[in-house]
Design a protein around this motif. Structure first.
Motif, PDB file in Angstrom:
ATOM      1  N   GLY A 123       0.780  -1.231   0.000  1.00 38.68           N
ATOM      2  CA  GLY A 123       0.000   0.000   0.000  1.00 38.68           C
ATOM      3  C   GLY A 123       0.809   1.277   0.000  1.00 38.68           C
ATOM      4  N   TRP A 124       2.139   1.178   0.053  1.00 40.15           N
ATOM      5  CA  TRP A 124       2.953   2.376   0.176  1.00 40.15           C
ATOM      6  C   TRP A 124       2.913   3.248  -1.074  1.00 40.15           C
ATOM      7  CZ3 TRP A 124       4.728   5.707   3.391  1.00 40.15           C
ATOM      8  CH2 TRP A 124       5.751   6.583   3.029  1.00 40.15           C
ATOM      9  N   ASP A 125       3.109   2.659  -2.237  1.00 39.90           N
ATOM     10  CA  ASP A 125       3.145   3.443  -3.472  1.00 39.90           C
ATOM     11  C   ASP A 125       1.850   4.211  -3.712  1.00 39.90           C
ATOM     12  OD1 ASP A 125       5.740   2.736  -4.042  1.00 39.90           O
ATOM     13  OD2 ASP A 125       5.202   1.090  -5.387  1.00 39.90           O
ATOM     14  N   LYS A 126       0.740   3.690  -3.196  1.00 39.97           N
ATOM     15  CA  LYS A 126      -0.554   4.336  -3.408  1.00 39.97           C
ATOM     16  C   LYS A 126      -0.752   5.553  -2.508  1.00 39.97           C
ATOM     17  CE  LYS A 126      -2.428  -0.272  -4.311  1.00 39.97           C
ATOM     18  NZ  LYS A 126      -3.289  -1.360  -3.785  1.00 39.97           N
ATOM     19  N   VAL A 127       0.071   5.672  -1.478  1.00 40.04           N
ATOM     20  CA  VAL A 127      -0.170   6.720  -0.491  1.00 40.04           C
ATOM     21  C   VAL A 127       1.055   7.600  -0.228  1.00 40.04           C
ATOM     22  CG1 VAL A 127       0.495   5.489   1.625  1.00 40.04           C
ATOM     23  CG2 VAL A 127      -1.437   7.072   1.671  1.00 40.04           C
ATOM     24  N   LYS A 128       2.214   7.248  -0.762  1.00 40.96           N
ATOM     25  CA  LYS A 128       3.451   7.938  -0.397  1.00 40.96           C
ATOM     26  C   LYS A 128       3.437   9.429  -0.712  1.00 40.96           C
ATOM     27  CE  LYS A 128       5.890   6.633  -4.662  1.00 40.96           C
ATOM     28  NZ  LYS A 128       7.047   5.876  -5.204  1.00 40.96           N
ATOM     29  N   ASP A 129       2.654   9.833  -1.704  1.00 40.45           N
ATOM     30  CA  ASP A 129       2.585  11.252  -2.053  1.00 40.45           C
ATOM     31  C   ASP A 129       1.582  12.023  -1.200  1.00 40.45           C
ATOM     32  OD1 ASP A 129       4.497  10.950  -4.057  1.00 40.45           O
ATOM     33  OD2 ASP A 129       2.993  10.429  -5.559  1.00 40.45           O
ATOM     34  N   LYS A 130       0.929  11.320  -0.285  1.00 42.73           N
ATOM     35  CA  LYS A 130      -0.067  11.965   0.589  1.00 42.73           C
ATOM     36  C   LYS A 130       0.357  11.905   2.058  1.00 42.73           C
ATOM     37  CE  LYS A 130      -4.276  11.345  -2.166  1.00 42.73           C
ATOM     38  NZ  LYS A 130      -5.695  10.931  -2.105  1.00 42.73           N
ATOM     39  N   VAL A 131       1.648  11.745   2.302  1.00 49.07           N
ATOM     40  CA  VAL A 131       2.136  11.593   3.669  1.00 49.07           C
ATOM     41  C   VAL A 131       2.584  12.938   4.235  1.00 49.07           C
ATOM     42  CG1 VAL A 131       3.931  10.571   5.121  1.00 49.07           C
ATOM     43  CG2 VAL A 131       2.809   9.190   3.369  1.00 49.07           C
ATOM     44  N   ALA A 132       2.130  13.249   5.448  1.00 48.14           N
ATOM     45  CA  ALA A 132       2.611  14.402   6.210  1.00 48.14           C
ATOM     46  C   ALA A 132       3.592  13.864   7.252  1.00 48.14           C
ATOM     47  CB  ALA A 132       1.451  15.122   6.887  1.00 48.14           C
ATOM     48  N   GLN A 133       4.878  14.103   7.026  1.00 52.10           N
ATOM     49  CA  GLN A 133       5.902  13.537   7.898  1.00 52.10           C
ATOM     50  C   GLN A 133       6.209  14.496   9.047  1.00 52.10           C
ATOM     51  OE1 GLN A 133       9.209  11.419   6.007  1.00 52.10           O
ATOM     52  NE2 GLN A 133       8.299  11.865   4.004  1.00 52.10           N
ATOM     53  N   ALA A 134       6.139  13.974  10.257  1.00 52.38           N
ATOM     54  CA  ALA A 134       6.382  14.767  11.465  1.00 52.38           C
ATOM     55  C   ALA A 134       7.721  14.386  12.086  1.00 52.38           C
ATOM     56  CB  ALA A 134       5.251  14.545  12.467  1.00 52.38           C
ATOM     57  N   ASP A 135       8.214  15.255  12.963  1.00 54.59           N
ATOM     58  CA  ASP A 135       9.527  15.037  13.560  1.00 54.59           C
ATOM     59  C   ASP A 135       9.530  14.014  14.687  1.00 54.59           C
ATOM     60  OD1 ASP A 135      10.769  16.761  11.836  1.00 54.59           O
ATOM     61  OD2 ASP A 135      10.735  18.471  13.190  1.00 54.59           O
ATOM     62  N   ASN A 136       8.362  13.650  15.197  1.00 52.77           N
ATOM     63  CA  ASN A 136       8.270  12.550  16.162  1.00 52.77           C
ATOM     64  C   ASN A 136       6.839  12.036  16.161  1.00 52.77           C
ATOM     65  OD1 ASN A 136       6.679  13.840  18.430  1.00 52.77           O
ATOM     66  ND2 ASN A 136       8.455  15.207  18.467  1.00 52.77           N
ATOM     67  N   VAL A 137       6.629  10.904  16.785  1.00 56.07           N
ATOM     68  CA  VAL A 137       5.334  10.243  16.704  1.00 56.07           C
ATOM     69  C   VAL A 137       4.238  11.029  17.419  1.00 56.07           C
ATOM     70  CG1 VAL A 137       5.648   8.781  18.751  1.00 56.07           C
ATOM     71  CG2 VAL A 137       4.206   7.982  16.878  1.00 56.07           C
ATOM     72  N   ARG A 138       4.574  11.737  18.494  1.00 57.73           N
ATOM     73  CA  ARG A 138       3.558  12.514  19.192  1.00 57.73           C
ATOM     74  C   ARG A 138       3.104  13.713  18.354  1.00 57.73           C
ATOM     75  NH1 ARG A 138       2.113  11.280  24.629  1.00 57.73           N
ATOM     76  NH2 ARG A 138       2.387   9.027  24.713  1.00 57.73           N
ATOM     77  N   ALA A 139       3.975  14.253  17.520  1.00 54.93           N
ATOM     78  CA  ALA A 139       3.565  15.323  16.610  1.00 54.93           C
ATOM     79  C   ALA A 139       2.585  14.786  15.567  1.00 54.93           C
ATOM     80  CB  ALA A 139       4.786  15.940  15.931  1.00 54.93           C
ATOM     81  N   ALA A 140       2.820  13.570  15.082  1.00 53.19           N
ATOM     82  CA  ALA A 140       1.877  12.938  14.153  1.00 53.19           C
ATOM     83  C   ALA A 140       0.536  12.682  14.841  1.00 53.19           C
ATOM     84  CB  ALA A 140       2.467  11.627  13.622  1.00 53.19           C
ATOM     85  N   LEU A 141       0.585  12.217  16.056  1.00 55.81           N
ATOM     86  CA  LEU A 141      -0.637  11.995  16.845  1.00 55.81           C
ATOM     87  C   LEU A 141      -1.430  13.290  16.996  1.00 55.81           C
ATOM     88  CD1 LEU A 141      -2.253  10.020  18.786  1.00 55.81           C
ATOM     89  CD2 LEU A 141      -0.839  10.970  20.621  1.00 55.81           C
ATOM     90  N   LEU A 142      -0.731  14.394  17.234  1.00 55.81           N
ATOM     91  CA  LEU A 142      -1.394  15.675  17.427  1.00 55.81           C
ATOM     92  C   LEU A 142      -2.125  16.125  16.164  1.00 55.81           C
ATOM     93  CD1 LEU A 142      -1.841  17.894  19.535  1.00 55.81           C
ATOM     94  CD2 LEU A 142       0.254  18.993  18.702  1.00 55.81           C
ATOM     95  N   LEU A 143      -1.525  15.882  15.006  1.00 53.35           N
ATOM     96  CA  LEU A 143      -2.186  16.251  13.754  1.00 53.35           C
ATOM     97  C   LEU A 143      -3.540  15.560  13.612  1.00 53.35           C
ATOM     98  CD1 LEU A 143       0.804  16.138  11.225  1.00 53.35           C
ATOM     99  CD2 LEU A 143      -0.383  18.177  12.043  1.00 53.35           C
ATOM    100  N   VAL A 144      -3.595  14.293  13.991  1.00 51.21           N
ATOM    101  CA  VAL A 144      -4.855  13.549  13.882  1.00 51.21           C
ATOM    102  C   VAL A 144      -5.828  13.978  14.974  1.00 51.21           C
ATOM    103  CG1 VAL A 144      -5.919  11.263  13.814  1.00 51.21           C
ATOM    104  CG2 VAL A 144      -3.635  11.601  12.832  1.00 51.21           C
TER     105      VAL A 144
END
Length: 267
Positions: free
Chosen positions: A165-186
């Motif tokens: 599933g990576w190729d289907k979504v890799k252009d839609k990834v918001a990369q954060a500097d740590n996992v808690r920052a990613a959690l905060l976005l959601v």
């Protein structure tokens, strides 16, 4: 909005105490200084509070950030007594740079990664071969840690690659500097989906787990801990031994971690 949130990792690191550590002389400190993966915050805060209560020792100063950032800080001379990493690679890196005392290294915990959404989301997905997250994302982004350096991001990318599933979504990834920052976005609804540890999801009521990634879709998620090479604090080894004892086990398991080692003797 997403781009502005990509600075959260840096901001969170300083908010959690990383900034004030730099420049403090190791020999002048009496309290423990701990560098720990951001995903450990809830469980380690509770375990540390119990240790202070039981021993009467000063409260440790804990810097929470991505494991890669903490390892690099150690490499550049930031003083710390203990390093708790969210994966084996960054502990291996610290060992290769002679930053830890290898005889103290222990694999302490295990974790899982999950696909999450805001608590009011109606999204439903199954993490099986051929999974396609793009439809559920719509015009939104998939929040996750940096896929080249942050452990949770690396595990997430590996799992999606394994499931096709990576190729289907890799252009839609918001990369954060740590996992808690990613959690905060959601949790703030700024990303409709995210990949975090199951323990992070358990700590945030504003998100829910849609599905947990199969364990065989990524390398085992192991949290090692070690005393740093330059630590002269006599409490460092004692606190590491405490983390391996029966005392903190409930705090770790309450957050969803699996405790790997057998409890150390209390004698």
């Amino acid at each position: 909005m997403i781009k502005r949130r990509m600075m959260l990792g840096f901001g969170l690191a300083f908010a959690m105490g990383v900034g004030p550590m730099i420049g403090t002389a190791q020999a002048q400190r009496k309290e423990l200084v701990i560098f720990a993966a951001a995903s450990l915050k809830n469980a380690l805060d509770e375990a540390t509070a119990n240790w202070v209560k039981e021993t009467g020792k000063p409260a440790p100063k804990i810097s929470y950030a991505a494991s890669n950032a903490l390892a690099k800080q150690l490499e550049h001379g930031a003083p710390a007594d203990l390093f708790l990493s969210a994966d084996l690679d960054w502990m291996d890196y610290a060992a290769s740079k002679n930053l830890i005392k290898p005889e103290t290294r222990v694999s302490l915990l295990a974790n899982r990664i999950a696909l999450i959404a805001p608590a009011d989301s109606t999204a439903q997905l199954t993490l099986a071969p051929g999974v396609d997250l793009s439809a559920a994302l719509g015009a939104g982004r998939l929040a996750m840690g940096n896929v080249e350096s942050v452990p949770a991001g690396k595990y997430g990318k590996a799992a999606l690659e394994k499931l096709g599933g990576w190729d289907k979504v890799k252009d839609k990834v918001a990369q954060a500097d740590n996992v808690r920052a990613a959690l905060l976005l959601v949790s703030r609804g700024e990303a409709p989906l995210g990949i975090v540890y199951t323990t992070d999801a358990a700590a945030e009521p504003k998100v829910k787990v849609i599905a947990t990634f199969p364990e065989d879709s990524h390398p085992p998620i192991i949290y090692p801990v070690a005393v740093t090479k330059d630590s002269a604090n006599s409490d460092a080894l004692g606190f590491l031994t405490y983390l391996r004892s029966a005392g903190p086990k409930a705090a770790f398991e309450k957050q969803g971690f699996t405790v790997l080692n057998k409890p150390a003797s209390s004698s």
